[in-house]
Design a protein around this motif. Structure first.
Motif, PDB file in Angstrom:
ATOM      1  N   HIS A   1       1.306  14.619 -10.959  1.00 46.92           N
ATOM      2  CA  HIS A   1       2.291  14.626  -9.881  1.00 46.92           C
ATOM      3  C   HIS A   1       2.609  13.199  -9.443  1.00 46.92           C
ATOM      4  O   HIS A   1       1.819  12.281  -9.664  1.00 46.92           O
ATOM      5  CB  HIS A   1       1.784  15.441  -8.674  1.00 46.92           C
ATOM      6  N   GLU A   2       3.784  13.056  -8.852  1.00 52.47           N
ATOM      7  CA  GLU A   2       4.171  11.768  -8.281  1.00 52.47           C
ATOM      8  C   GLU A   2       5.119  12.033  -7.118  1.00 52.47           C
ATOM      9  O   GLU A   2       5.556  13.164  -6.896  1.00 52.47           O
ATOM     10  CB  GLU A   2       4.832  10.877  -9.329  1.00 52.47           C
ATOM     11  N   TYR A   3       5.446  10.981  -6.364  1.00 54.24           N
ATOM     12  CA  TYR A   3       6.338  11.162  -5.225  1.00 54.24           C
ATOM     13  C   TYR A   3       7.165   9.904  -4.999  1.00 54.24           C
ATOM     14  O   TYR A   3       6.810   8.816  -5.447  1.00 54.24           O
ATOM     15  CB  TYR A   3       5.538  11.484  -3.954  1.00 54.24           C
ATOM     16  N   TYR A   4       8.292  10.099  -4.338  1.00 56.12           N
ATOM     17  CA  TYR A   4       9.058   8.985  -3.802  1.00 56.12           C
ATOM     18  C   TYR A   4       9.619   9.441  -2.460  1.00 56.12           C
ATOM     19  O   TYR A   4       9.562  10.619  -2.119  1.00 56.12           O
ATOM     20  CB  TYR A   4      10.182   8.530  -4.754  1.00 56.12           C
ATOM     21  N   GLN A   5      10.134   8.507  -1.689  1.00 56.54           N
ATOM     22  CA  GLN A   5      10.581   8.865  -0.342  1.00 56.54           C
ATOM     23  C   GLN A   5      11.951   8.302  -0.020  1.00 56.54           C
ATOM     24  O   GLN A   5      12.398   7.312  -0.602  1.00 56.54           O
ATOM     25  CB  GLN A   5       9.575   8.397   0.704  1.00 56.54           C
ATOM     26  N   LYS A   6      12.609   9.000   0.873  1.00 53.26           N
ATOM     27  CA  LYS A   6      13.868   8.580   1.471  1.00 53.26           C
ATOM     28  C   LYS A   6      13.603   8.405   2.962  1.00 53.26           C
ATOM     29  O   LYS A   6      12.493   8.683   3.429  1.00 53.26           O
ATOM     30  CB  LYS A   6      14.940   9.640   1.215  1.00 53.26           C
ATOM     31  N   PRO A   7      14.589   7.955   3.734  1.00 55.35           N
ATOM     32  CA  PRO A   7      14.331   7.750   5.165  1.00 55.35           C
ATOM     33  C   PRO A   7      13.846   9.000   5.885  1.00 55.35           C
ATOM     34  O   PRO A   7      12.982   8.919   6.757  1.00 55.35           O
ATOM     35  CB  PRO A   7      15.693   7.292   5.709  1.00 55.35           C
ATOM     36  N   ASN A   8      14.357  10.169   5.508  1.00 60.66           N
ATOM     37  CA  ASN A   8      14.042  11.378   6.268  1.00 60.66           C
ATOM     38  C   ASN A   8      13.238  12.413   5.508  1.00 60.66           C
ATOM     39  O   ASN A   8      12.890  13.455   6.073  1.00 60.66           O
ATOM     40  CB  ASN A   8      15.341  12.032   6.770  1.00 60.66           C
ATOM     41  N   ASP A   9      12.939  12.171   4.236  1.00 58.10           N
ATOM     42  CA  ASP A   9      12.124  13.137   3.519  1.00 58.10           C
ATOM     43  C   ASP A   9      11.342  12.481   2.385  1.00 58.10           C
ATOM     44  O   ASP A   9      11.585  11.334   2.030  1.00 58.10           O
ATOM     45  CB  ASP A   9      12.960  14.322   3.001  1.00 58.10           C
ATOM     46  N   VAL A  10      10.391  13.239   1.866  1.00 60.60           N
ATOM     47  CA  VAL A  10       9.551  12.802   0.751  1.00 60.60           C
ATOM     48  C   VAL A  10       9.706  13.833  -0.355  1.00 60.60           C
ATOM     49  O   VAL A  10       9.628  15.033  -0.098  1.00 60.60           O
ATOM     50  CB  VAL A  10       8.069  12.687   1.172  1.00 60.60           C
ATOM     51  N   VAL A  11       9.924  13.368  -1.573  1.00 64.16           N
ATOM     52  CA  VAL A  11      10.103  14.268  -2.710  1.00 64.16           C
ATOM     53  C   VAL A  11       8.857  14.196  -3.593  1.00 64.16           C
ATOM     54  O   VAL A  11       8.518  13.128  -4.115  1.00 64.16           O
ATOM     55  CB  VAL A  11      11.361  13.913  -3.521  1.00 64.16           C
TER      56      VAL A  11
ATOM     57  N   LYS B   1      -7.871   7.661   6.483  1.00 64.74           N
ATOM     58  CA  LYS B   1      -8.525   7.369   7.758  1.00 64.74           C
ATOM     59  C   LYS B   1      -8.443   5.890   8.119  1.00 64.74           C
ATOM     60  O   LYS B   1      -8.823   5.497   9.216  1.00 64.74           O
ATOM     61  CB  LYS B   1      -9.995   7.803   7.695  1.00 64.74           C
ATOM     62  N   GLU B   2      -7.961   5.076   7.188  1.00 69.03           N
ATOM     63  CA  GLU B   2      -7.830   3.649   7.485  1.00 69.03           C
ATOM     64  C   GLU B   2      -6.757   3.440   8.546  1.00 69.03           C
ATOM     65  O   GLU B   2      -5.713   4.087   8.523  1.00 69.03           O
ATOM     66  CB  GLU B   2      -7.449   2.877   6.218  1.00 69.03           C
ATOM     67  N   PRO B   3      -7.006   2.536   9.503  1.00 69.41           N
ATOM     68  CA  PRO B   3      -6.011   2.300  10.562  1.00 69.41           C
ATOM     69  C   PRO B   3      -4.740   1.686   9.983  1.00 69.41           C
ATOM     70  O   PRO B   3      -4.761   0.632   9.362  1.00 69.41           O
ATOM     71  CB  PRO B   3      -6.721   1.322  11.511  1.00 69.41           C
ATOM     72  N   LEU B   4      -3.630   2.383  10.144  1.00 67.56           N
ATOM     73  CA  LEU B   4      -2.340   1.906   9.650  1.00 67.56           C
ATOM     74  C   LEU B   4      -1.332   1.896  10.783  1.00 67.56           C
ATOM     75  O   LEU B   4      -1.368   2.746  11.665  1.00 67.56           O
ATOM     76  CB  LEU B   4      -1.831   2.813   8.531  1.00 67.56           C
ATOM     77  N   VAL B   5      -0.457   0.912  10.762  1.00 74.85           N
ATOM     78  CA  VAL B   5       0.612   0.842  11.754  1.00 74.85           C
ATOM     79  C   VAL B   5       1.863   1.441  11.118  1.00 74.85           C
ATOM     80  O   VAL B   5       2.424   0.864  10.187  1.00 74.85           O
ATOM     81  CB  VAL B   5       0.891  -0.611  12.189  1.00 74.85           C
ATOM     82  N   PRO B   6       2.315   2.628  11.570  1.00 75.16           N
ATOM     83  CA  PRO B   6       3.504   3.243  10.966  1.00 75.16           C
ATOM     84  C   PRO B   6       4.718   2.336  11.108  1.00 75.16           C
ATOM     85  O   PRO B   6       4.968   1.773  12.162  1.00 75.16           O
ATOM     86  CB  PRO B   6       3.677   4.541  11.774  1.00 75.16           C
ATOM     87  N   GLN B   7       5.455   2.185  10.028  1.00 76.84           N
ATOM     88  CA  GLN B   7       6.642   1.346  10.029  1.00 76.84           C
ATOM     89  C   GLN B   7       7.877   2.231  10.079  1.00 76.84           C
ATOM     90  O   GLN B   7       8.084   3.065   9.218  1.00 76.84           O
ATOM     91  CB  GLN B   7       6.675   0.472   8.774  1.00 76.84           C
TER      92      GLN B   7
ATOM     93  N   TRP C   1       5.981   6.161   4.556  1.00 72.09           N
ATOM     94  CA  TRP C   1       4.684   6.651   4.086  1.00 72.09           C
ATOM     95  C   TRP C   1       4.145   5.673   3.049  1.00 72.09           C
ATOM     96  O   TRP C   1       4.730   5.517   1.979  1.00 72.09           O
ATOM     97  CB  TRP C   1       4.820   8.036   3.460  1.00 72.09           C
ATOM     98  N   THR C   2       3.043   5.031   3.342  1.00 69.38           N
ATOM     99  CA  THR C   2       2.459   4.090   2.385  1.00 69.38           C
ATOM    100  C   THR C   2       1.695   4.810   1.282  1.00 69.38           C
ATOM    101  O   THR C   2       1.459   4.250   0.223  1.00 69.38           O
ATOM    102  CB  THR C   2       1.507   3.119   3.103  1.00 69.38           C
ATOM    103  N   THR C   3       1.307   6.057   1.532  1.00 66.81           N
ATOM    104  CA  THR C   3       0.681   6.903   0.517  1.00 66.81           C
ATOM    105  C   THR C   3       1.190   8.327   0.737  1.00 66.81           C
ATOM    106  O   THR C   3       1.801   8.621   1.767  1.00 66.81           O
ATOM    107  CB  THR C   3      -0.856   6.897   0.617  1.00 66.81           C
TER     108      THR C   3
ATOM    109  N   PRO D   1      -2.962  18.614  -0.607  1.00 72.00           N
ATOM    110  CA  PRO D   1      -3.252  17.378   0.116  1.00 72.00           C
ATOM    111  C   PRO D   1      -2.941  17.491   1.605  1.00 72.00           C
ATOM    112  O   PRO D   1      -2.019  18.199   2.016  1.00 72.00           O
ATOM    113  CB  PRO D   1      -2.298  16.373  -0.538  1.00 72.00           C
ATOM    114  N   ARG D   2      -3.743  16.811   2.401  1.00 75.02           N
ATOM    115  CA  ARG D   2      -3.344  16.571   3.781  1.00 75.02           C
ATOM    116  C   ARG D   2      -2.425  15.357   3.743  1.00 75.02           C
ATOM    117  O   ARG D   2      -2.786  14.309   3.204  1.00 75.02           O
ATOM    118  CB  ARG D   2      -4.564  16.293   4.659  1.00 75.02           C
ATOM    119  N   LEU D   3      -1.259  15.482   4.283  1.00 74.58           N
ATOM    120  CA  LEU D   3      -0.206  14.495   4.078  1.00 74.58           C
ATOM    121  C   LEU D   3      -0.361  13.268   4.974  1.00 74.58           C
ATOM    122  O   LEU D   3      -1.006  13.320   6.033  1.00 74.58           O
ATOM    123  CB  LEU D   3       1.158  15.143   4.308  1.00 74.58           C
ATOM    124  N   PHE D   4       0.280  12.183   4.565  1.00 74.40           N
ATOM    125  CA  PHE D   4       0.226  10.930   5.314  1.00 74.40           C
ATOM    126  C   PHE D   4       0.757  11.104   6.729  1.00 74.40           C
ATOM    127  O   PHE D   4       0.193  10.600   7.695  1.00 74.40           O
ATOM    128  CB  PHE D   4       1.040   9.864   4.579  1.00 74.40           C
TER     129      PHE D   4
END
Length: 371
Positions: A172-182, A259-265, A252-254, A220-223
């Motif tokens: 599996h793989e994924y990519y993202q757009k501003p409002n969704d993740v494929v 659990k690592e502290p991340l600052v959402p962009q 989404w960086t992943t 998966p539990r999602l980002f």
């Protein structure tokens, strides 16, 4: 061994706090009796004890699919979703279970806890209420503790030794757009009737169950959180394409929760996508590349390039051909082919009226090659 015997041994293992063995025995029983909702509901409880909450949700969903009137399946789904901080999903499952068992106080207690956690998320309650961890509540009729009991002997406190995960059946793989993740799962030739996809607030559950093959689970539990009602999936001939609608337009960086502290962009929707529908991919480049400018520069260098001999002659003929009209191009092609490369004419009126004979250079003669 019959499924009933395996189920009995699984319950004994559960009471002895051997939850891994219980899951294994329930799995063997399920292989022999795959339409038994009780087996899935009870394996969900064992998975909760092992803190395998996504597996527990998948088992509870399967139990509900097989028997939608089973109250304990909704209880286990609600419990697992609480631990995953899927409060809205947990509340919906618990309310469905409460309607089937109106006298069971465990449902009302957990629904109240969901309300508190949801309120805490929206800052309607003091922050300390958000720190309270949800209770693990299971059936008193089967394996044991209830919400009001202080005996926590059934909760495993020792560290589990987990074997390395096996290589997944499908990539599996994924990519993202501003409002969704494929998300794309490359499962070739899988029929839609063998695929089950469920969406939670922050969980994706994909099950591919083909008769005669091992069941594939991707849970998966999602980002970040998603909007389940706006999520969609499609089973194609070579893949399963899943579109997850983001609850917030963040990067989404992943794909999976960390659990690592991340600052959402935050994503600037107006500038994140240059063309409508064009996905954004991760890049190591520190700045954008103007490919149009590079292409123009390459063409300029090719045009100004100085060549000698045959290369210069070929370039000259090529430039004539590129800038010519249709008649000139036809004349050049016909004369060159019919004369075996010895004549190149641009006069279509002359060339088009007859066959072009070859004209060898001075001192040479043409010969027909005999095969």
């Amino acid at each position: 061994m019959a499924p009933a015997d395996l189920e009995k041994r699984a319950k004994e293992a559960f009471v002895d706090d051997n939850f891994e063995l219980a899951v294994d025995l329930y799995s063997q029983a399920i292989d022999m009796d795959p339409y038994n909702a009780d087996l899935f509901a009870d394996r969900a409880q064992a998975n909760i004890k092992l803190m395998s909450f996504t597996d527990a949700v998948a088992d509870a969903n399967k139990a509900i699919e097989l028997d939608s009137s089973m109250a304990k399946a909704y209880l286990r789904k609600g419990t697992a979703c609480l631990k995953l901080e899927e409060f809205q999903t947990a509340k919906a499952a618990l309310e469905a279970g409460a309607s089937l068992a109106p006298g069971d106080a465990r449902f009302s207690n957990l629904i109240k806890e969901c309300d508190e956690r949801i309120a805490a998320e929206t800052a309607d309650l003091p922050k300390q209420s958000a720190g309270a961890s949800p209770s693990i509540v299971v059936d008193s009729s089967d394996h044991a503790t209830t919400a009001g009991e202080s005996d926590q002997s059934n909760v495993s406190t020792h560290q589990q030794i987990v074997a390395p995960p096996a290589k997944p059946k499908y990539r599996h793989e994924y990519y993202q757009k501003p409002n969704d993740v494929v998300v794309t799962i490359f499962a070739k030739g899988v029929q839609a009737k063998h695929v089950v996809v469920d969406f939670g607030e922050q969980i994706l559950s994909v099950t591919i169950e083909i008769p005669g093959e091992d069941v594939y689970h991707f849970q998966p539990r999602l980002f970040g959180k998603i909007k389940p009602e706006d999520c969609r999936y499609q089973v194609l001939s070579t893949k399963i394409e899943i579109r997850l609608a983001k609850a917030d337009p963040i990067n989404w960086t992943t794909l999976e929760f960390t659990k690592e502290p991340l600052v959402p962009q935050k994503i600037n929707v107006s500038s994140a996508v240059a063309e409508v529908g064009r996905p954004t991919y991760p890049s190591s480049k520190s700045r954008a590349v103007n490919w149009d400018e590079i292409e123009a520069q390459v063409k300029k260098e090719e045009k100004e390039e100085k060549l000698d001999g045959d290369a210069a002659l070929n370039k000259f003929f090529r430039e004539i051909y590129q800038g010519a009209d249709e008649d000139v191009r036809r004349a050049m092609s016909k004369s060159f082919v019919e004369s075996n490369g010895t004549v190149l004419s641009t006069n279509w009126k002359e060339v088009g009226a007859k066959k072009v004979e070859g004209t060898p250079p001075d001192g040479m003669e043409m010969k027909k090659w005999e095969y």
